[in-house]
Design an enzyme around this catalytic site. Structure first.
Site, mmCIF file in Angstrom:
data_model
loop_
_atom_site.group_PDB
_atom_site.id
_atom_site.type_symbol
_atom_site.label_atom_id
_atom_site.label_comp_id
_atom_site.label_asym_id
_atom_site.label_seq_id
_atom_site.Cartn_x
_atom_site.Cartn_y
_atom_site.Cartn_z
ATOM 1 N N HIS A 1 38.121 110.836 52.655
ATOM 2 C CA HIS A 1 37.384 109.571 52.617
ATOM 3 C C HIS A 1 37.176 109.065 54.037
ATOM 4 C CE1 HIS A 1 38.562 109.594 48.363
ATOM 5 N NE2 HIS A 1 37.645 108.667 48.176
ATOM 6 N N LYS B 1 39.351 103.699 54.703
ATOM 7 C CA LYS B 1 40.060 103.592 53.417
ATOM 8 C C LYS B 1 41.541 103.391 53.693
ATOM 9 C CE LYS B 1 40.709 105.867 48.938
ATOM 10 N NZ LYS B 1 40.373 104.638 48.175
#
Length: 283
Positions: free
Chosen positions: A132, A136
């Protein structure tokens, strides 16, 4: 009839996306947008509370909404199996309201997880690699946790997977006995590879999100379900006809609601669908 929404975490990427989708539909009206400086009671004028905040505050947000009888849609990580069990108890029996918890709003991601659970019954060597954006704050991702837990539930008769040298930190975090490796890099939206090792072969199930627009279809499904859900429903798969039988899938220990959140069969209690730990939290 228009459904009014309060979006908690409205200034974040997902909060803005929810706002755009609601504004483009005649079915919804955003009446409250909450950020880190907002009082929780600002959500009370809405029919449905959408929580896309951060792992460190999501539990208090959802508990406050449930205490005030609100319908809730959660798109924030941090909901472990223990937290979900407590939330299920807080909703009561029979529940007078509903909470829909969605680890990933991407239809493709839900399908990939379903395929992985199917394949897990045939392999003993399985690992997950998820990536990600660097922003995140939790790892492993809620999607990776749910994928690992559903795979282990599907292969319960076979027992834990083979994960040699799992005591070494470089081998990742074990979730339901399956090593999960997390990457946090600039330039990535979301990607997950589930790798199955067999005799003379390797099977990889890959899903990659290349734009946040991939979440729009799942958001619409989840919003429709959240309006009428009763009890706890976990996962977009609980709201979709994945097996083509015309019925929705299972929610995690949930009594499904009416409408889009149709009556759903229970999943194993250890399937949380959310990441266990936030590595950092910003308010």
């Amino acid at each position: 009839m228009t459904t009014t929404l309060a979006i908690v975490g409205a200034t974040g990427k997902m909060g803005r996306l929810f706002g755009e989708i609601a504004e483009a539909s005649a079915e919804y009206e955003v009446v409250s947008r909450l950020d880190s400086r907002s009082a929780l009671d600002e959500m009370l004028g809405a029919d449905v509370v959408v929580d896309v905040s951060v792992p460190g505050v999501t539990q208090s947000v959802v508990e406050f909404a449930v205490q005030h009888g609100k319908q809730v849609l959660v798109g924030t990580s941090g909901w472990s199996a223990d937290r979900l069990a407590g939330l299920r108890r807080a909703l009561g029996d029979p529940p007078s309201s509903g909470v829909v918890v969605i680890p990933n709003f991407s239809l493709g991601s839900v399908l990939a997880t379903s395929f992985a659970a199917m394949a897990a019954r045939f392999y003993d060597s399985i690992e997950v690699i998820e990536a990600h954006a660097a922003t995140k704050v939790d790892s492993p991702s809620g999607t990776a946790v749910r994928t690992a837990e559903l795979m282990q539930a599907a292969r319960a008769a076979r027992g834990p997977v083979s994960a040699p040298h799992s005591d070494q930190r470089a081998r990742g975090q074990q979730v339901a006995s399956i090593p999960v490796h997390s990457l946090r890099l600039a330039g990535i939206v979301a990607k997950q590879d589930v790798v199955f090792g067999g005799t003379g072969e390797v099977l990889t199930i890959t899903h990659e999100t290349i734009s946040p627009s991939a979440y729009a279809a799942g958001i619409r499904v989840a919003l429709a379900a959240a309006r009428t859900a009763r009890g706890l429903v976990v996962g977009l798969d609980a709201l979709l006809d994945l097996d083509g039988t015309g019925a929705s899938g299972g929610g995690a220990g949930a009594g499904g609601g009416s409408g889009s959140a149709a009556q759903s069969a229970p999943e194993p209690e250890n399937v949380s669908g959310q990441a266990a730990t936030a590595t950092s939290v910003t308010s």
